[in-house]
Design a protein around this motif. Structure first.
Motif, PDB file in Angstrom:
ATOM      1  N   TYR A  30      50.434 124.952  90.776  1.00  0.00           N
ATOM      2  CA  TYR A  30      50.200 123.540  90.262  1.00  0.00           C
ATOM      3  C   TYR A  30      49.972 123.530  88.845  1.00  0.00           C
ATOM      4  O   TYR A  30      50.744 123.064  88.060  1.00  0.00           O
ATOM      5  CB  TYR A  30      49.411 122.832  91.059  1.00  0.00           C
ATOM      6  N   VAL A  31      49.133 124.509  88.528  1.00  0.00           N
ATOM      7  CA  VAL A  31      48.796 124.389  87.156  1.00  0.00           C
ATOM      8  C   VAL A  31      49.708 125.064  86.134  1.00  0.00           C
ATOM      9  O   VAL A  31      49.935 124.446  85.162  1.00  0.00           O
ATOM     10  CB  VAL A  31      47.329 125.259  86.745  1.00  0.00           C
ATOM     11  N   SER A  32      50.382 126.007  86.535  1.00  0.00           N
ATOM     12  CA  SER A  32      51.454 126.752  85.905  1.00  0.00           C
ATOM     13  C   SER A  32      52.568 126.058  85.729  1.00  0.00           C
ATOM     14  O   SER A  32      53.095 125.542  84.542  1.00  0.00           O
ATOM     15  CB  SER A  32      51.847 127.957  86.533  1.00  0.00           C
ATOM     16  N   ALA A  33      52.965 125.160  86.693  1.00  0.00           N
ATOM     17  CA  ALA A  33      53.829 124.174  86.565  1.00  0.00           C
ATOM     18  C   ALA A  33      53.623 123.101  86.010  1.00  0.00           C
ATOM     19  O   ALA A  33      54.420 122.582  84.934  1.00  0.00           O
ATOM     20  CB  ALA A  33      54.369 123.870  87.956  1.00  0.00           C
ATOM     21  N   PHE A  34      52.306 122.720  85.516  1.00  0.00           N
ATOM     22  CA  PHE A  34      51.870 121.296  85.202  1.00  0.00           C
ATOM     23  C   PHE A  34      52.225 121.592  83.461  1.00  0.00           C
ATOM     24  O   PHE A  34      52.751 121.082  82.486  1.00  0.00           O
ATOM     25  CB  PHE A  34      50.436 121.108  85.384  1.00  0.00           C
ATOM     26  N   ILE A  35      51.448 123.051  83.062  1.00  0.00           N
ATOM     27  CA  ILE A  35      51.752 123.648  81.875  1.00  0.00           C
ATOM     28  C   ILE A  35      52.989 123.721  81.201  1.00  0.00           C
ATOM     29  O   ILE A  35      53.438 123.098  80.034  1.00  0.00           O
ATOM     30  CB  ILE A  35      50.599 124.705  81.529  1.00  0.00           C
ATOM     31  N   GLU A  36      53.604 124.379  82.137  1.00  0.00           N
ATOM     32  CA  GLU A  36      55.302 124.420  81.798  1.00  0.00           C
ATOM     33  C   GLU A  36      55.787 123.227  81.289  1.00  0.00           C
ATOM     34  O   GLU A  36      56.814 123.120  80.550  1.00  0.00           O
ATOM     35  CB  GLU A  36      55.807 125.191  82.700  1.00  0.00           C
ATOM     36  N   LYS A  37      55.644 122.188  82.128  1.00  0.00           N
ATOM     37  CA  LYS A  37      55.998 120.862  82.106  1.00  0.00           C
ATOM     38  C   LYS A  37      55.627 120.007  80.711  1.00  0.00           C
ATOM     39  O   LYS A  37      56.177 119.404  80.121  1.00  0.00           O
ATOM     40  CB  LYS A  37      55.864 119.885  83.220  1.00  0.00           C
ATOM     41  N   GLU A  38      54.150 119.933  80.572  1.00  0.00           N
ATOM     42  CA  GLU A  38      53.595 119.316  79.366  1.00  0.00           C
ATOM     43  C   GLU A  38      53.743 120.030  78.098  1.00  0.00           C
ATOM     44  O   GLU A  38      53.994 119.560  77.192  1.00  0.00           O
ATOM     45  CB  GLU A  38      52.125 119.096  79.653  1.00  0.00           C
ATOM     46  N   VAL A  39      53.602 121.480  78.193  1.00  0.00           N
ATOM     47  CA  VAL A  39      53.988 122.222  76.812  1.00  0.00           C
ATOM     48  C   VAL A  39      55.156 122.919  76.757  1.00  0.00           C
ATOM     49  O   VAL A  39      55.847 122.755  75.660  1.00  0.00           O
ATOM     50  CB  VAL A  39      52.637 123.165  76.769  1.00  0.00           C
ATOM     51  N   GLY A  40      55.571 123.565  77.849  1.00  0.00           N
ATOM     52  CA  GLY A  40      56.692 124.709  77.545  1.00  0.00           C
ATOM     53  C   GLY A  40      56.529 125.594  76.527  1.00  0.00           C
ATOM     54  O   GLY A  40      55.523 126.134  76.314  1.00  0.00           O
ATOM     55  N   ASN A  41      57.697 125.638  75.923  1.00  0.00           N
ATOM     56  CA  ASN A  41      57.987 126.718  74.859  1.00  0.00           C
ATOM     57  C   ASN A  41      57.581 126.243  73.490  1.00  0.00           C
ATOM     58  O   ASN A  41      57.664 126.797  72.399  1.00  0.00           O
ATOM     59  CB  ASN A  41      59.306 127.656  74.919  1.00  0.00           C
ATOM     60  N   ASP A  42      57.748 124.989  73.259  1.00  0.00           N
ATOM     61  CA  ASP A  42      57.434 124.272  71.892  1.00  0.00           C
ATOM     62  C   ASP A  42      56.027 124.286  71.644  1.00  0.00           C
ATOM     63  O   ASP A  42      55.064 123.771  72.227  1.00  0.00           O
ATOM     64  CB  ASP A  42      57.598 122.793  72.246  1.00  0.00           C
ATOM     65  N   LEU A  43      55.409 124.909  70.341  1.00  0.00           N
ATOM     66  CA  LEU A  43      54.132 125.136  69.988  1.00  0.00           C
ATOM     67  C   LEU A  43      53.611 123.977  69.388  1.00  0.00           C
ATOM     68  O   LEU A  43      52.439 123.691  69.554  1.00  0.00           O
ATOM     69  CB  LEU A  43      54.249 126.394  68.789  1.00  0.00           C
ATOM     70  N   LYS A  44      54.479 122.981  68.934  1.00  0.00           N
ATOM     71  CA  LYS A  44      54.172 121.824  68.614  1.00  0.00           C
ATOM     72  C   LYS A  44      53.366 120.924  69.359  1.00  0.00           C
ATOM     73  O   LYS A  44      52.580 119.872  69.295  1.00  0.00           O
ATOM     74  CB  LYS A  44      55.095 120.888  68.109  1.00  0.00           C
ATOM     75  N   SER A  45      53.948 121.051  70.828  1.00  0.00           N
ATOM     76  CA  SER A  45      53.277 120.299  71.884  1.00  0.00           C
ATOM     77  C   SER A  45      51.710 120.727  72.197  1.00  0.00           C
ATOM     78  O   SER A  45      51.134 119.841  73.139  1.00  0.00           O
ATOM     79  CB  SER A  45      53.920 120.557  73.157  1.00  0.00           C
TER      80      SER A  45
ATOM     81  N   LYS B 158      44.239 115.764  74.216  1.00  0.00           N
ATOM     82  CA  LYS B 158      44.218 114.532  75.336  1.00  0.00           C
ATOM     83  C   LYS B 158      44.519 114.776  76.645  1.00  0.00           C
ATOM     84  O   LYS B 158      44.016 114.248  77.522  1.00  0.00           O
ATOM     85  CB  LYS B 158      45.490 113.965  74.857  1.00  0.00           C
ATOM     86  N   LEU B 159      45.098 115.969  77.138  1.00  0.00           N
ATOM     87  CA  LEU B 159      45.301 116.433  78.412  1.00  0.00           C
ATOM     88  C   LEU B 159      43.960 116.851  78.836  1.00  0.00           C
ATOM     89  O   LEU B 159      43.337 116.486  80.005  1.00  0.00           O
ATOM     90  CB  LEU B 159      46.252 117.740  78.444  1.00  0.00           C
ATOM     91  N   ILE B 160      43.038 117.572  78.354  1.00  0.00           N
ATOM     92  CA  ILE B 160      41.726 117.985  78.494  1.00  0.00           C
ATOM     93  C   ILE B 160      40.842 116.803  78.845  1.00  0.00           C
ATOM     94  O   ILE B 160      40.290 116.749  79.990  1.00  0.00           O
ATOM     95  CB  ILE B 160      40.907 119.002  77.545  1.00  0.00           C
ATOM     96  N   GLU B 161      40.936 115.672  78.137  1.00  0.00           N
ATOM     97  CA  GLU B 161      40.260 114.387  78.286  1.00  0.00           C
ATOM     98  C   GLU B 161      40.627 113.879  79.469  1.00  0.00           C
ATOM     99  O   GLU B 161      39.779 113.608  80.132  1.00  0.00           O
ATOM    100  CB  GLU B 161      40.465 113.871  76.798  1.00  0.00           C
ATOM    101  N   GLN B 162      42.024 113.768  79.726  1.00  0.00           N
ATOM    102  CA  GLN B 162      42.582 113.078  81.031  1.00  0.00           C
ATOM    103  C   GLN B 162      42.152 113.741  82.214  1.00  0.00           C
ATOM    104  O   GLN B 162      41.465 113.305  83.148  1.00  0.00           O
ATOM    105  CB  GLN B 162      44.092 113.124  80.953  1.00  0.00           C
TER     106      GLN B 162
END
Length: 791
Positions: free
Chosen positions: A55-70, A76-80
């Motif tokens: 689940y964590v791998s899929a979540f990071i892939e979705k929110e960050v992906g390959n874009d370093l700017k993300s 904000k994610l850690i706070e949530q």
């Protein structure tokens, strides 16, 4: 997650004290359950960890992906996620604090329930011992009370017994008082009440009471019956009863002598009083019945006043027709049968006019005339039962007795309306020994009659040969006599009381039909060489007549009822297949089907033999016509008038003579079948042996058509409106052979171009060809010789 100590923690204050062993066992069970839960949660946790990584791998892939700017979003994610974690921990702490409280509450309720259960068990033990003690104390009282109840019941039975005796004696005293004051009507009414008491007591086991009751009824019944009978007989004597002469000669009885109103008033009074004694009379009088082998229908005894009226006639009957009297002659059953019929007739008017109104007035459903007839018929039945064994093996005497009995039954039912449901003479004749003898004698005399009718000189002559309106069937005398014999047999047995007896007679009739068919076949074989002779045709008419009559009988209500009875018998015995049973049940077949089929087969064989005989004669006479020079005959235009071919005259004359001969000798239906069968053979013969075997020029085709349409076909015009329709092959062949050249050429081209196609059939139908096939038409076209050279 809950600790094991929390799950196993006991309530602080137990509701009831427990032993140390119970506490120890409970704690061990709690530890085992806690260990199982922990182990289960560890397994689930390992499974959940694997899912969590995914689940964590899929979540990071979705929110960050390959874009370093993300990556800027990580704060904000850690706070949530931290906020969500705190909410979940709060929910877990809340739930962890509530579950131990619930478990403690459940354990507390269980302890309380256990305490109540122990209290109830202690109460049950105390009650059980108390009840046993009470039962032991009350046992002597119960024994004493049971003995007292038995004594009370015994006393009650004695009291009821005494009440019945008292009631009987009370009624007896009343009857005595009424008789002392000459009040007979009230005495009779009281006796009716006593008889009703007797009927009510029939189910009692008190034999002495029943005997006393019956003896009392019998005592008073005899006194009242004797008194009323003497008075009633005195009134009947004043009316000159019984009437021994016909009603026309009776001067008293139906006439109105001086004092008639008073006399008839007394008659009515005494009749009604005697009618009241009917119940007691049936109780104490054993009805006289014939042995069970006669299977008489159950019936009540004749009403008492009618019995008294029958007494003088019964005495006369026994005086004259029993013992050594000259009138008691075993060979003259008609004497006592006629006497009984005369007595019924002599008294019918008096019974209808004087006695029946009395019965109607008191509301009785009894018919006076039928009751009177029933009493006299019983005398006849007793007489027959005594006489029949004495003449059972004398054919002539037995046959005479049966004849007279049947005549007696016929008049009894038709003239005097005696119901078939009452006991009658047919029950006596249906007794096994007597019935089998009757069947044997019936068969014997029927066969003798068949021998005489077939050997008679007029056996094959028709009784109505000179009456054309009546003689449509041209029935020979032997066939008509035979069917009359069968009809008489039917009339003799149709009033038998049981269907099984009727079916046995039906089998006899079928055997006689088969026997007569065999005899006709034997005579027919003797006449085979003269199949067109008068006698042969008479046999054929006889076969046709018998078959037709049997087919008509199959639709008769009487034989339909027998068919239904036979269906039930066959179904019980499994003697027929399901198909045959179904055909019988649906009325597709009849009881005579087997006989009809055999007769129809014989009829068809005889007709075929006649058709073959005539056909051979016609073929022999047509030999010259077959050899006619159809190729060289002059055309129609070359002849002034068309005339019949000289070679056709012999076979047409032969055909005409045979048709006229058989029309005179065969009935209409048979002759119709005959000429239609003959026409069918002639049509094929002329088509195959004359037309297809020759070639035709224009004159030959025209001559053939003239011979057929103007000479052969008209021979049959008196038997049908359009005889050419029976010569389809010949008629259509003439059409093809006589087509004009243009039409023939066109037809030939059509048949060649559209061979086997629907247009070919349409072309043939257009010129009137429906029977012949396309190949046949092509063959016929090739038989023409008048084609132009270009063709």
């Amino acid at each position: 997650m809950l600790g094991s100590g929390q799950i196993g923690e006991a309530p602080a204050t137990p509701c009831c004290s427990e032993s140390d062993d119970e506490r120890k066992n409970f704690k061990e069970k709690s530890d085992i359950n806690t260990a199982a839960l922990v182990e289960k949660e560890q397994v689930n946790e390992r499974a959940d960890n694997g899912d969590l990584f995914s689940y964590v791998s899929a979540f990071i892939e979705k929110e960050v992906g390959n874009d370093l700017k993300s990556l800027k979003k990580l704060d904000k994610l850690i706070e949530q996620m931290t906020e969500s974690k705190m909410q979940l921990e709060g929910q877990v702490l809340t739930i962890s604090s509530e579950i131990p409280k619930r478990i403690q509450s459940a354990l507390k309720n269980a302890e309380e329930s256990k305490q109540f259960l122990n209290q109830f068990l202690e109460q049950e033990t105390r009650l059980f011992s108390s009840i046993n003690s009470h039962l032991l104390t009350a046992q002597p009282w119960m024994e004493d009370l049971g003995a007292m109840i038995n004594q009370i019941e015994e006393i009650e039975r004695h009291l009821a017994y005494l009440k019945w005796i008292s009631q009987i004696e009370e009624l007896s005293d009343k009857i005595q008082q009424y008789l002392m004051t000459n009040n007979v009507p009230e005495a009779a009414s009281t006796l009716v009440s006593m008889a009703e008491l007797d009927i009510r007591l029939q189910e009692s086991s008190c034999t002495h009471l029943l005997g006393f009751m019956r003896a009392t009824v019998k005592f008073w019944h005899k006194i009242l019956k004797d008194k009323l009978t003497s008075d009633f007989e005195e009134i009947l004597a004043q009316l000159h009863w019984p009437f021994l002469t016909p009603p026309q000669a009776q001067t008293i009885g139906l006439s109105r002598p001086a004092g008639a109103p008073e006399m008839y008033g007394n008659l009515e009074t005494l009749f009604c009083q005697l009618l009241k004694l009917q119940t007691s009379d049936e109780l104490i009088t054993e009805p006289k019945q014939l042995p069970e082998k006669y299977s008489l229908p159950a019936s009540s005894s004749v009403i008492l006043p009618i019995q008294i009226m029958l007494t003088p006639l019964q005495k006369r009957f026994r005086y004259h027709f029993r013992g050594n009297r000259q009138t008691n002659v075993i060979s003259k059953p008609e004497w006592y049968l006629a006497q009984v019929l005369m007595w019924i007739g002599n008294h019918t008017e008096f019974l209808d006019e004087k006695i029946q109104p009395i019965l109607d007035k008191v509301g009785s459903s009894v018919n006076a005339r039928l009751e009177f007839s029933r009493g006299l018929v019983m005398l006849v039945l007793e007489k027959l039962a005594a006489d029949i064994p004495c003449l059972l093996y004398d054919d002539n005497l037995f046959c005479h007795l049966v004849d007279e009995v049947l005549l007696f039954e016929k008049e009894l039912h038709s003239v005097h309306s005696y119901p078939g449901t009452f006991a009658n003479c047919m029950h006596i004749l249906s007794e096994e020994t007597c019935f089998q003898r009757w069947l044997t004698v019936e068969r014997k005399f029927a066969l003798h009659k068949m021998d005489s009718m077939l050997s008679s000189e007029a056996a094959w002559m028709s009784q109505y040969k000179d009456i054309t309106d009546v003689d449509d069937m041209k029935v020979p005398d032997c066939a008509e006599t035979f069917m009359t014999l069968l009809l008489v047999i039917t009339d003799r047995y149709k009033n038998l009381p049981t269907a099984s007896r009727k079916l046995q007679f039906l089998e006899l009739q079928k055997d006689l039909v088969d026997d007569f068919r065999i005899r006709l076949t034997q005579v027919m074989k003797e006449e085979t060489r003269a199949s067109l002779g008068f006698r042969y045709c008479a046999i054929l008419n006889a076969v046709n007549y018998i078959s037709t009559v049997l087919a008509d009988w199959a639709d008769n209500v009487f034989f339909l009822q027998l068919q239904q009875a036979a269906l039930e018998v066959f179904a019980e015995n499994n003697t027929l297949s399901k198909l045959q049973l179904g055909q019988l049940a649906s009325m597709e077949s009849s009881v005579f089907d087997d006989m009809i089929n055999l007769l129809e087969r014989l009829k068809h064989d005889m007709l075929t033999r006649q058709v073959d005989h005539v056909f051979r004669e016609v073929k022999d006479a047509a030999k010259l016509y077959r050899k006619e020079r159809w190729l060289s005959l002059p055309s129609q235009s070359a002849q002034a008038v068309m005339s019949l071919s000289s070679s056709a005259c012999p076979f047409l004359l032969t055909l005409r003579d045979r048709l006229l001969q058989l029309e005179q000798q065969l009935c209409f239906s048979l002759f119709k079948i005959f000429w239609q069968m003959l026409v069918e053979k002639l049509d094929i013969y002329i088509y195959q042996e004359i037309i297809l075997a020759n070639h035709f020029n224009e004159g030959g085709a025209a001559q053939l058509q003239f011979d057929m349409t103007r000479n052969l076909f008209p021979l049959f015009s008196r038997y049908c409106k359009r005889p050419e329709n029976y010569f389809k092959h010949v008629k259509e062949a003439c059409i093809v052979l006589n087509l004009n050249i243009g039409s023939a050429l066109l037809l030939k081209d059509v048949l060649l171009t559209v061979s086997g196609q629907p247009p070919a059939s349409a072309a043939l139908n257009e010129i009137g060809i429906y029977k012949l096939a396309q190949q046949d038409v092509e063959i016929l076209l090739n038989l023409r010789t008048n084609w132009p050279n270009t063709a």
